[in-house]
Write an enzyme that holds these catalytic residues in place. Structure first.
Site, PDB file in Angstrom:
ATOM      1  N   SER A 152       0.850  -1.192   0.000  1.00  0.00           N
ATOM      2  CA  SER A 152       0.000   0.000   0.000  1.00  0.00           C
ATOM      3  C   SER A 152       0.885   1.241   0.000  1.00  0.00           C
ATOM      4  CB  SER A 152      -0.870  -0.015   1.260  1.00  0.00           C
ATOM      5  OG  SER A 152      -1.325   1.275   1.579  1.00  0.00           O
ATOM      6  N   TYR A 165      -1.890  -0.730  10.092  1.00  0.00           N
ATOM      7  CA  TYR A 165      -1.958  -1.078   8.670  1.00  0.00           C
ATOM      8  C   TYR A 165      -0.649  -0.692   7.955  1.00  0.00           C
ATOM      9  CZ  TYR A 165      -4.069  -1.082   3.936  1.00  0.00           C
ATOM     10  OH  TYR A 165      -4.365  -1.312   2.609  1.00  0.00           O
TER      11      TYR A 165
END
Ligand code: NAD
Length: 271
Positions: A152, A165
């Site tokens: 990501s 995350y």
């Protein structure tokens, strides 16, 4: 002349395959002639996903499989080998975030809920490591195979508020490089491990964070757009081609890389 991008009849297992990006990719790969194994957490979601996928072709099947459950992964891997005789590709699409692992707009770093932080680390990192290890055993036996992880844009630079995350995705980048090197050094150049790092796409998890009900951007959504030279969010199908490339013979000398698909988000300083 050989078509380097031919993925006809490749057997491809996709985790998180009932979701937006991995699910869309799985459908696309099936459309290209691959046999796709749809894996997601709950049986009803898997059944609905496979029912839709059958409209593309009958080259698909699905299993409920928690990516954190080693026994379930072993069972699924064995079933795939029994059904298809081999496994060519694993796409680790299962992932996500939860509120306690991020810091709300009116909170600070000390409000982080460490249990939620651990859960998010587990889902995103261990939830990619365990399936990779499981399917890599089959790759080792066969002498070939390929993994695509989902990283990501929260990995390379600090993304405010999102800790668990981001930590997990940064570790996925490192795992991608580590696993690529280990597999190639021990088992040769036919086993490759790469990752894709999407920028911002509207998904089930971030829709409310980035857009209002009328479709306009939230303050956070506008901040993302300001840092994205393309001045828009990604469209689901814009990850398909990069994954297609990574799993095809066109990438036969490519392993251990993390490819940004981000509308130049990572290239831009914001100024
Ligand atoms: P999504 O929420 O639409 O799909 C994720 C899927 O994973 C869901 O179907 C969910 O049921 C499944 N899942 C959750 N826990 C699981 C478990 N324990 N075992 C098996 N399956 C489980 O998300 P998405 O947007 O399609 O994201 C796919 C991947 O891309 C994720 O790793 C995500 O972190 C990453 N990513 C997304 C974006 C984005 O903007 N959407 C950006 C960068 C990276």
């Amino acid at each position: 002349m050989k078509n380097l991008f031919d993925i006809q009849d490749k057997v491809i297992a996709v985790t998180g395959a009932a979701g937006v990006l991995a699910g869309g990719t799985a459908n696309y790969l099936q459309e290209q002639g691959a046999f796709v194994v749809y894996l997601d957490l709950f049986q009803d979601k898997v059944d609905a996903t496979v029912e839709e996928a059958k409209k593309i072709s009958d080259k698909c099947c699905g299993f409920a499989c928690n990516v954190l459950d080693q026994a379930a992964l072993d069972e699924v891997c064995a079933k795939v080998l029994e059904t298809c005789g081999r496994i060519d590709v694993l796409i680790n699409g299962a992932g996500g975030n939860m509120p306690g692992a991020t810091i709300g707009p009116d909170q600070d770093v000390f409000d982080l809920k460490i249990e939620d932080y651990s859960k998010v680390l587990d889902l995103n990192l261990k939830g990619s490591v365990l399936p990779t290890m499981t399917f890599a055993r089959a790759f080792k036996e066969q002498g070939f195979g390929c993994v695509v992880n989902f990283s990501s844009m929260s990995s390379p630079q600090a993304l405010t508020r999102v800790l668990g995350y981001s930590n997990a995705k940064a570790a996925i980048d490192n795992f991608t490089r580590w696993m690529a090197a280990e597999m190639a050094l021990k088992y040769g150049d036919k086993i490759r491990v790469n990752a894709i790092a999407p920028g911002f796409f509207i998904s089930n998890q971030n829709r409310a964070l980035l857009t209002n009900e009328d479709g306009s951007y939230t303050e956070r959504g506008q901040q993302v757009i300001n840092k994205t030279p393309f001045r828009r969010f990604g469209e689901q199908e814009e990850v398909f081609g990069t994954i297609h490339y990574l799993i095809s013979d066109a990438a036969s000398f490519v392993s251990g890389i993390v490819v940004p698909v981000d509308g130049a988000f990572s290239a831009f300083s914001g100024v």
